[in-house]
Design a protein around this motif. Structure first.
Motif, PDB file in Angstrom:
ATOM      1  N   ILE A  72     -81.504 -32.420  33.075  1.00 39.63           N
ATOM      2  CA  ILE A  72     -80.811 -33.376  33.940  1.00 39.63           C
ATOM      3  C   ILE A  72     -80.218 -32.630  35.125  1.00 39.63           C
ATOM      4  O   ILE A  72     -79.927 -31.438  35.041  1.00 39.63           O
ATOM      5  CB  ILE A  72     -79.703 -34.150  33.185  1.00 39.63           C
ATOM      6  CG1 ILE A  72     -78.654 -33.191  32.621  1.00 39.63           C
ATOM      7  CG2 ILE A  72     -80.304 -35.009  32.086  1.00 39.63           C
ATOM      8  CD1 ILE A  72     -77.436 -33.880  32.035  1.00 39.63           C
ATOM      9  N   LYS A  73     -80.061 -33.353  36.217  1.00 40.12           N
ATOM     10  CA  LYS A  73     -79.390 -32.803  37.403  1.00 40.12           C
ATOM     11  C   LYS A  73     -78.303 -33.804  37.785  1.00 40.12           C
ATOM     12  O   LYS A  73     -78.572 -34.860  38.353  1.00 40.12           O
ATOM     13  CB  LYS A  73     -80.388 -32.601  38.543  1.00 40.12           C
ATOM     14  CG  LYS A  73     -81.423 -31.553  38.166  1.00 40.12           C
ATOM     15  CD  LYS A  73     -82.154 -31.008  39.336  1.00 40.12           C
ATOM     16  CE  LYS A  73     -83.133 -29.983  38.823  1.00 40.12           C
ATOM     17  NZ  LYS A  73     -83.573 -29.060  39.783  1.00 40.12           N
ATOM     18  N   TYR A 120     -82.680 -36.957  37.842  1.00 42.38           N
ATOM     19  CA  TYR A 120     -81.780 -36.623  38.935  1.00 42.38           C
ATOM     20  C   TYR A 120     -80.849 -37.799  39.197  1.00 42.38           C
ATOM     21  O   TYR A 120     -81.290 -38.934  39.378  1.00 42.38           O
ATOM     22  CB  TYR A 120     -82.597 -36.315  40.192  1.00 42.38           C
ATOM     23  CG  TYR A 120     -81.764 -36.111  41.439  1.00 42.38           C
ATOM     24  CD1 TYR A 120     -81.181 -34.891  41.715  1.00 42.38           C
ATOM     25  CD2 TYR A 120     -81.561 -37.154  42.337  1.00 42.38           C
ATOM     26  CE1 TYR A 120     -80.426 -34.700  42.858  1.00 42.38           C
ATOM     27  CE2 TYR A 120     -80.804 -36.980  43.486  1.00 42.38           C
ATOM     28  CZ  TYR A 120     -80.242 -35.752  43.735  1.00 42.38           C
ATOM     29  OH  TYR A 120     -79.485 -35.572  44.862  1.00 42.38           O
ATOM     30  N   GLU A 121     -79.562 -37.522  39.198  1.00 42.26           N
ATOM     31  CA  GLU A 121     -78.573 -38.540  39.545  1.00 42.26           C
ATOM     32  C   GLU A 121     -78.333 -38.478  41.048  1.00 42.26           C
ATOM     33  O   GLU A 121     -77.972 -37.426  41.580  1.00 42.26           O
ATOM     34  CB  GLU A 121     -77.265 -38.280  38.793  1.00 42.26           C
ATOM     35  CG  GLU A 121     -76.168 -39.256  39.132  1.00 42.26           C
ATOM     36  CD  GLU A 121     -74.875 -38.995  38.358  1.00 42.26           C
ATOM     37  OE1 GLU A 121     -74.090 -39.942  38.224  1.00 42.26           O
ATOM     38  OE2 GLU A 121     -74.664 -37.846  37.904  1.00 42.26           O
ATOM     39  N   ASN A 122     -78.550 -39.582  41.729  1.00 41.55           N
ATOM     40  CA  ASN A 122     -78.347 -39.623  43.172  1.00 41.55           C
ATOM     41  C   ASN A 122     -76.869 -39.397  43.483  1.00 41.55           C
ATOM     42  O   ASN A 122     -76.014 -40.162  43.070  1.00 41.55           O
ATOM     43  CB  ASN A 122     -78.812 -40.970  43.741  1.00 41.55           C
ATOM     44  CG  ASN A 122     -78.805 -40.973  45.255  1.00 41.55           C
ATOM     45  OD1 ASN A 122     -78.691 -39.939  45.897  1.00 41.55           O
ATOM     46  ND2 ASN A 122     -78.935 -42.153  45.828  1.00 41.55           N
ATOM     47  N   TYR A 137     -80.513 -45.997  45.693  1.00 44.41           N
ATOM     48  CA  TYR A 137     -81.041 -45.825  44.349  1.00 44.41           C
ATOM     49  C   TYR A 137     -80.070 -45.026  43.488  1.00 44.41           C
ATOM     50  O   TYR A 137     -79.220 -44.293  43.980  1.00 44.41           O
ATOM     51  CB  TYR A 137     -82.425 -45.173  44.398  1.00 44.41           C
ATOM     52  CG  TYR A 137     -82.452 -43.766  44.943  1.00 44.41           C
ATOM     53  CD1 TYR A 137     -82.456 -42.678  44.085  1.00 44.41           C
ATOM     54  CD2 TYR A 137     -82.457 -43.509  46.311  1.00 44.41           C
ATOM     55  CE1 TYR A 137     -82.460 -41.379  44.566  1.00 44.41           C
ATOM     56  CE2 TYR A 137     -82.468 -42.217  46.799  1.00 44.41           C
ATOM     57  CZ  TYR A 137     -82.471 -41.162  45.920  1.00 44.41           C
ATOM     58  OH  TYR A 137     -82.473 -39.879  46.398  1.00 44.41           O
ATOM     59  N   ALA A 138     -80.186 -45.177  42.162  1.00 39.79           N
ATOM     60  CA  ALA A 138     -79.292 -44.479  41.232  1.00 39.79           C
ATOM     61  C   ALA A 138     -79.776 -43.067  40.947  1.00 39.79           C
ATOM     62  O   ALA A 138     -78.983 -42.166  40.696  1.00 39.79           O
ATOM     63  CB  ALA A 138     -79.182 -45.265  39.932  1.00 39.79           C
ATOM     64  N   GLY A 139     -81.102 -42.885  40.973  1.00 41.65           N
ATOM     65  CA  GLY A 139     -81.650 -41.565  40.695  1.00 41.65           C
ATOM     66  C   GLY A 139     -83.158 -41.619  40.653  1.00 41.65           C
ATOM     67  O   GLY A 139     -83.768 -42.620  41.024  1.00 41.65           O
TER      68      GLY A 139
END
Length: 182
Positions: A72-73, A120-122, A137-139
């Motif tokens: 995850i990022k 990726y979390e935006n 966008y969320a990610g």
């Protein structure tokens, strides 16, 4: 003088024709895809680096020979929200399930495909994000596929819901994009 105009016209026609040919035959790296129905509801960017390896890898994955690595990022400039709702293990299972539905008993495996992806979390507070559109966008899910250590394909599928409710759709579309790419 007449010959000069004729030669000049031929040269111009050659260069214009050559430019038209290049425009019609070039592939845009990382371009937004629209070739599948799911690309209309899920923004997907894909790129093929090696078409021969891609075909071999598709058959290898159909035989069930792949290794999955995930990470995850999280957002750095804002408090992370997404990973309160999204568990990496559950997304891993979604990827495995999407692949499982595409397995074929008669597929041949010659090696193992490495599927490395991250969620990726935006980061909407990132000062580098200048436009409103970049914060919508969320990610996204970013998949990088290698075969015997050589990268041959990558795909990115965006999702809009911060709680990850549309991640299954994005996973399915990313795997479908890989399995149908040419």
């Amino acid at each position: 003088m007449k010959y000069i105009y004729t030669i000049l016209a031929i040269v111009i026609i050659y260069f214009v024709g050559n430019d038209i040919y290049k425009q019609n035959t070039k592939t845009v790296a990382g371009a937004k895809s629209t070739r599948l129905a799911c690309h209309k509801t899920c923004k997907v960017f894909e790129r093929t680096y090696d078409a021969e390896l891609l075909k071999k890898a598709q058959e290898t994955v159909q035989a069930g020979e792949y290794k999955l690595t995930s990470s995850i990022k999280q957002a750095k400039f804002m408090e992370t929200q997404m990973f309160k709702y999204v568990q990496l293990e559950k997304v891993d299972q979604m990827v495995k399930d999407a692949i499982e539905t595409r397995k074929q008993a008669d597929a041949k495996a010659d090696g193992k495909v490495h599927i490395d992806y991250y969620i990726y979390e935006n980061d909407k507070a990132d000062p580098g994000k200048k436009t409103k559109k970049s914060k919508l966008y969320a990610g996204f899910l970013r998949f990088i596929l290698t075969y015997n250590g050589k990268k041959f394909y990558s795909v990115q599928a965006d999702f809009m819901n911060l709680e990850g409710e549309d991640i299954p759709k994005s996973v399915e579309c990313a795997i479908e994009s890989f399995m149908t790419a040419s």
